[in-house]
Design a protein around this motif. Structure first.
Motif, PDB file in Angstrom:
ATOM      1  N   ALA A  49       0.814  -1.229   0.000  1.00  0.00           N
ATOM      2  CA  ALA A  49       0.000   0.000   0.000  1.00  0.00           C
ATOM      3  C   ALA A  49       0.840   1.269   0.000  1.00  0.00           C
ATOM      4  N   CYS A  50       2.004   1.242  -0.659  1.00  0.00           N
ATOM      5  CA  CYS A  50       2.891   2.402  -0.586  1.00  0.00           C
ATOM      6  C   CYS A  50       2.321   3.623  -1.318  1.00  0.00           C
ATOM      7  N   LEU A  51       1.592   3.429  -2.428  1.00  0.00           N
ATOM      8  CA  LEU A  51       1.004   4.583  -3.105  1.00  0.00           C
ATOM      9  C   LEU A  51      -0.136   5.170  -2.286  1.00  0.00           C
ATOM     10  N   PHE A  52      -0.927   4.339  -1.664  1.00  0.00           N
ATOM     11  CA  PHE A  52      -1.967   4.809  -0.742  1.00  0.00           C
ATOM     12  C   PHE A  52      -1.358   5.694   0.342  1.00  0.00           C
ATOM     13  N   LEU A  53      -0.261   5.262   0.928  1.00  0.00           N
ATOM     14  CA  LEU A  53       0.391   6.034   1.983  1.00  0.00           C
ATOM     15  C   LEU A  53       0.924   7.350   1.445  1.00  0.00           C
ATOM     16  N   ALA A  54       1.432   7.336   0.212  1.00  0.00           N
ATOM     17  CA  ALA A  54       2.002   8.545  -0.367  1.00  0.00           C
ATOM     18  C   ALA A  54       0.926   9.574  -0.718  1.00  0.00           C
ATOM     19  N   LEU A  55      -0.209   9.101  -1.240  1.00  0.00           N
ATOM     20  CA  LEU A  55      -1.259  10.025  -1.665  1.00  0.00           C
ATOM     21  C   LEU A  55      -2.122  10.509  -0.508  1.00  0.00           C
ATOM     22  N   HIS A  56      -2.197   9.715   0.555  1.00  0.00           N
ATOM     23  CA  HIS A  56      -2.934  10.109   1.762  1.00  0.00           C
ATOM     24  C   HIS A  56      -4.365  10.543   1.424  1.00  0.00           C
ATOM     25  N   PRO A  57      -5.174   9.688   0.790  1.00  0.00           N
ATOM     26  CA  PRO A  57      -6.535  10.079   0.424  1.00  0.00           C
ATOM     27  C   PRO A  57      -7.459  10.158   1.641  1.00  0.00           C
ATOM     28  N   ASN A  58      -8.576  10.845   1.468  1.00  0.00           N
ATOM     29  CA  ASN A  58      -9.555  10.957   2.552  1.00  0.00           C
ATOM     30  C   ASN A  58     -10.428   9.714   2.670  1.00  0.00           C
ATOM     31  N   SER A  59     -10.549   8.967   1.580  1.00  0.00           N
ATOM     32  CA  SER A  59     -11.370   7.768   1.573  1.00  0.00           C
ATOM     33  C   SER A  59     -10.732   6.759   0.629  1.00  0.00           C
ATOM     34  N   ALA A  60     -10.738   5.485   1.032  1.00  0.00           N
ATOM     35  CA  ALA A  60     -10.039   4.488   0.224  1.00  0.00           C
ATOM     36  C   ALA A  60     -10.690   3.121   0.347  1.00  0.00           C
ATOM     37  N   VAL A  61     -10.434   2.310  -0.667  1.00  0.00           N
ATOM     38  CA  VAL A  61     -10.723   0.881  -0.629  1.00  0.00           C
ATOM     39  C   VAL A  61      -9.411   0.172  -0.930  1.00  0.00           C
ATOM     40  N   LEU A  62      -8.905  -0.582   0.035  1.00  0.00           N
ATOM     41  CA  LEU A  62      -7.697  -1.370  -0.160  1.00  0.00           C
ATOM     42  C   LEU A  62      -8.096  -2.832  -0.204  1.00  0.00           C
ATOM     43  N   GLY A  63      -7.835  -3.472  -1.322  1.00  0.00           N
ATOM     44  CA  GLY A  63      -8.242  -4.846  -1.494  1.00  0.00           C
ATOM     45  C   GLY A  63      -7.098  -5.759  -1.863  1.00  0.00           C
ATOM     46  N   ASP A  64      -7.287  -7.023  -1.601  1.00  0.00           N
ATOM     47  CA  ASP A  64      -6.330  -8.040  -2.015  1.00  0.00           C
ATOM     48  C   ASP A  64      -7.008  -9.390  -1.851  1.00  0.00           C
ATOM     49  N   VAL A  65      -6.607 -10.345  -2.679  1.00  0.00           N
ATOM     50  CA  VAL A  65      -7.187 -11.679  -2.582  1.00  0.00           C
ATOM     51  C   VAL A  65      -6.540 -12.489  -1.450  1.00  0.00           C
ATOM     52  N   ASN A  66      -5.433 -11.996  -0.907  1.00  0.00           N
ATOM     53  CA  ASN A  66      -4.711 -12.684   0.161  1.00  0.00           C
ATOM     54  C   ASN A  66      -5.377 -12.394   1.513  1.00  0.00           C
ATOM     55  N   PRO A  67      -6.053 -13.375   2.115  1.00  0.00           N
ATOM     56  CA  PRO A  67      -6.771 -13.111   3.372  1.00  0.00           C
ATOM     57  C   PRO A  67      -5.847 -12.791   4.535  1.00  0.00           C
ATOM     58  N   HIS A  68      -4.622 -13.327   4.529  1.00  0.00           N
ATOM     59  CA  HIS A  68      -3.680 -13.064   5.625  1.00  0.00           C
ATOM     60  C   HIS A  68      -3.213 -11.611   5.599  1.00  0.00           C
ATOM     61  N   LEU A  69      -3.011 -11.068   4.409  1.00  0.00           N
ATOM     62  CA  LEU A  69      -2.617  -9.669   4.277  1.00  0.00           C
ATOM     63  C   LEU A  69      -3.726  -8.751   4.770  1.00  0.00           C
ATOM     64  N   ILE A  70      -4.950  -8.972   4.313  1.00  0.00           N
ATOM     65  CA  ILE A  70      -6.060  -8.108   4.715  1.00  0.00           C
ATOM     66  C   ILE A  70      -6.364  -8.263   6.203  1.00  0.00           C
ATOM     67  N   ALA A  71      -6.251  -9.475   6.734  1.00  0.00           N
ATOM     68  CA  ALA A  71      -6.458  -9.671   8.172  1.00  0.00           C
ATOM     69  C   ALA A  71      -5.404  -8.924   8.985  1.00  0.00           C
ATOM     70  N   THR A  72      -4.173  -8.889   8.495  1.00  0.00           N
ATOM     71  CA  THR A  72      -3.110  -8.145   9.174  1.00  0.00           C
ATOM     72  C   THR A  72      -3.421  -6.662   9.192  1.00  0.00           C
TER      73      THR A  72
END
Length: 269
Positions: free
Chosen positions: A43-66
């Motif tokens: 999620a490095c671009l998310f961190l760089a852009l610092h949006p007010n609202s976001a959807v971060l997705g991934d098919v990896n359940p361990h990543l999203i659970a973390t």
């Protein structure tokens, strides 16, 4: 667009775009709605852009659970993480217990394994078990409590989505900005479970094209990173192609780490 690229991701991630963040942030439009990233990784671009609202997705359940555990209770994750010394014995013990424990324990384990595994690679065997060998502890310090709290604060604006990329973007509208960075194409190379056994594969490219074409028709602004950008460009006439040089760091030996072109395709000026 203004950005803040000082904050480092809490995860190492093969294929991370941190090297070319100035290029990507320069290409990003003003985000009036949501920032949507279906293959979020570190999620490095998310961190760089610092949006007010976001959807971060991934098919990896361990990543999203973390990420969910870090968003909800970074102190609990940090308290568990601080108990484990940085050594091979601990690494192998935690790897053998992969997927067990409560949410905070699993998130701490994921962070630890990610930090000390070989090259920051995520890979599963056919049984869904993390099987990356120990890579050593000379990879920088583990994120401290303040860094985890800062990351948690950033995640407060994000909906965390575990699932296929189509579901993450199917309701994107004209105010939304979508960034897609699917796993790259490597021809006939055998799939060894990188990013998880159900991760994006070559057979998914046509679905990707259909999904982003539909989102584009709805007015969403879309930026795609992919190494076969010419395939996407042929299917998406009028989209703009750019590139940036990047040094690959996943190869097992230094002489396999060479500069290559990272291509970006977008549907806006």
């Amino acid at each position: 667009m203004t950005s803040d690229i000082a904050m480092r991701p809490v995860l190492r991630w093969a294929g991370s775009k941190r090297q070319i963040l100035p290029k990507l942030t320069g290409l990003a439009p003003e985000i009036k709605g949501r920032y949507i990233e279906p293959f979020c990784g570190s999620a490095c671009l998310f961190l760089a852009l610092h949006p007010n609202s976001a959807v971060l997705g991934d098919v990896n359940p361990h990543l999203i659970a973390t990420y969910t555990a870090l968003r909800d209770d970074p102190d609990a994750v940090s308290a568990i993480l601080s108990r484990w010394p940085a050594d091979k014995e601990t690494y192998l013990s935690l790897r053998a217990d992969f997927g067990r424990g409560d949410e905070a324990h699993q998130a701490a384990r994921f962070l630890y394994l990610n930090r000390y595994c070989f090259n920051g690679v995520y890979r599963e065997n056919l049984r869904g078990q993390f099987n990356v060998p120990y890579g050593g502890y000379r990879t920088g310090p583990m994120p401290n409590i303040d860094e985890l709290r800062d990351f948690s604060a950033r995640l407060q604006c994000a909906e965390l989505y575990c699932g296929d990329f189509v579901g993450a973007i199917e309701d994107a509208t004209a105010d939304d900005f979508i960034y897609l960075d699917p796993p790259y194409y490597y021809g006939g190379a055998r799939n060894r479970g990188e990013y998880g056994w159900n991760a994006f594969a070559d057979a998914d490219v046509e679905r990707l094209i259909d999904a982003i074409a539909a989102a584009s028709d709805r007015g969403a602004r879309i930026l795609v990173s992919y190494n076969r950008a010419h395939v996407l460009q042929k299917a998406l006439p009028g989209w703009i192609l750019t590139y940036a040089p990047v040094r690959r760091s996943v190869a097992g030996f230094a002489n396999g780490r060479r500069s290559v072109r990272e291509y970006q395709l977008r549907n806006y000026q």
